[in-house]
Design an enzyme around this catalytic site. Sequence first.
Site, PDB file in Angstrom:
ATOM      1  N   ASN A 209       0.785  -1.235   0.000  1.00  0.00           N
ATOM      2  CA  ASN A 209       0.000   0.000   0.000  1.00  0.00           C
ATOM      3  C   ASN A 209       0.820   1.291   0.000  1.00  0.00           C
ATOM      4  O   ASN A 209       0.350   2.343   0.450  1.00  0.00           O
ATOM      5  CB  ASN A 209      -1.029  -0.030   1.131  1.00  0.00           C
ATOM      6  CG  ASN A 209      -0.399  -0.271   2.488  1.00  0.00           C
ATOM      7  OD1 ASN A 209       0.825  -0.233   2.622  1.00  0.00           O
ATOM      8  ND2 ASN A 209      -1.212  -0.495   3.489  1.00  0.00           N
TER       9      ASN A 209
ATOM     10  N   HIS B 164       3.343   4.518   4.526  1.00  0.00           N
ATOM     11  CA  HIS B 164       3.002   4.358   5.946  1.00  0.00           C
ATOM     12  C   HIS B 164       2.700   5.729   6.525  1.00  0.00           C
ATOM     13  O   HIS B 164       3.362   6.706   6.173  1.00  0.00           O
ATOM     14  CB  HIS B 164       4.179   3.741   6.724  1.00  0.00           C
ATOM     15  CG  HIS B 164       3.993   3.856   8.211  1.00  0.00           C
ATOM     16  ND1 HIS B 164       3.215   2.973   8.936  1.00  0.00           N
ATOM     17  CD2 HIS B 164       4.417   4.789   9.100  1.00  0.00           C
ATOM     18  CE1 HIS B 164       3.204   3.348  10.203  1.00  0.00           C
ATOM     19  NE2 HIS B 164       3.920   4.443  10.336  1.00  0.00           N
TER      20      HIS B 164
HETATM   21  N1  UDP Z   1      -1.168  -5.250   6.516  1.00  0.00           N
HETATM   22  C1  UDP Z   1      -1.546  -6.317   5.687  1.00  0.00           C
HETATM   23  N2  UDP Z   1      -2.708  -6.986   5.969  1.00  0.00           N
HETATM   24  C2  UDP Z   1      -3.525  -6.647   7.018  1.00  0.00           C
HETATM   25  C3  UDP Z   1      -3.133  -5.575   7.835  1.00  0.00           C
HETATM   26  C4  UDP Z   1      -1.956  -4.895   7.561  1.00  0.00           C
HETATM   27  O1  UDP Z   1      -0.848  -6.628   4.727  1.00  0.00           O
HETATM   28  O2  UDP Z   1      -4.576  -7.292   7.208  1.00  0.00           O
HETATM   29  C5  UDP Z   1       0.096  -4.533   6.225  1.00  0.00           C
HETATM   30  C6  UDP Z   1      -0.132  -3.275   5.396  1.00  0.00           C
HETATM   31  O3  UDP Z   1       0.997  -3.102   4.533  1.00  0.00           O
HETATM   32  C7  UDP Z   1      -0.196  -2.200   6.476  1.00  0.00           C
HETATM   33  C8  UDP Z   1       0.844  -2.692   7.480  1.00  0.00           C
HETATM   34  O4  UDP Z   1       0.685  -4.125   7.463  1.00  0.00           O
HETATM   35  O5  UDP Z   1       0.103  -0.903   5.979  1.00  0.00           O
HETATM   36  C9  UDP Z   1       0.660  -2.167   8.892  1.00  0.00           C
HETATM   37  O6  UDP Z   1      -0.633  -2.502   9.349  1.00  0.00           O
HETATM   38  P1  UDP Z   1      -1.527  -1.490  10.181  1.00  0.00           P
HETATM   39  O7  UDP Z   1      -2.679  -2.266  10.738  1.00  0.00           O
HETATM   40  O8  UDP Z   1      -0.679  -0.733  11.161  1.00  0.00           O
HETATM   41  O9  UDP Z   1      -2.111  -0.506   9.047  1.00  0.00           O
HETATM   42  P2  UDP Z   1      -1.706   1.005   8.663  1.00  0.00           P
HETATM   43  O10 UDP Z   1      -1.512   1.754   9.954  1.00  0.00           O
HETATM   44  O11 UDP Z   1      -0.460   0.925   7.816  1.00  0.00           O
HETATM   45  O12 UDP Z   1      -2.888   1.526   7.877  1.00  0.00           O
HETATM   46 MG    MG Z   2      -0.385   1.291  11.587  1.00  0.00          MG
END
Ligand code: UDP
Ligand code: MG
Length: 168
Positions: A123, A126
């Site tokens: 995605n 961050h």
């Molecule tokens: N991620 C994933 N699958 C999930 C949740 C998270 O691949 O079900 C990956 C995704 O790249 C995400 C990162 O892990 O950006 C960190 O997860 P987080 O829940 O902290 O989401 P963010 O804060 O990046 O939106």
């Molecule tokens: Mg996060």
Amino acid sequence: MKNEATLVIIKPDGLKKSLTGNILSRLSETKLKIIAARVLKVSEELASKHYSHLKDKPFFPELIKYITGQLHGENRVMALIYWGKDAIGKVRQIAGATNPEEADPVSVRGAYGRILTSGLYENVIHASSDPAEAEREIKLWFEPEEIVYELYPSEEREIKGTKKRAWK
Ligand code: UDP
Ligand code: MG
């Protein structure tokens, strides 16, 4: 709403796809200030610390491969700190939802993200999600002297005869 800082990382897919300028332009819509920036390769140690809250998830090993560049043959990321009113919310808005398929199509993740066959969300960007997370992440990715503002308390330490500022 008071001023706050947030960490942004343009992930390896963002660099590989030459999206850096595009993402920075989108973020400049916020009128927030960039107060630190660096391009670096991410070690396994930094990656594991950054994503420590996800270490029990099934996708964790692949997430570490992703952020350290092993999925893209591109081990650079760009880390930046944005500062200003509602910085965390404004940057999250432009980043879009975590799942690129659910993200607003005009958000960075909606426009440029994808879901890998493995299920991992590739995605592009961050963005810190709350003030406590932002502080923890900023202290992990930046030394006090790499940031233009004094965001958090730091102290001078002498390491092998060289004086250096470190987070308290
Ligand atoms: N991620 C994933 N699958 C999930 C949740 C998270 O691949 O079900 C990956 C995704 O790249 C995400 C990162 O892990 O950006 C960190 O997860 P987080 O829940 O902290 O989401 P963010 O804060 O990046 O939106
Ligand atoms: Mg996060």
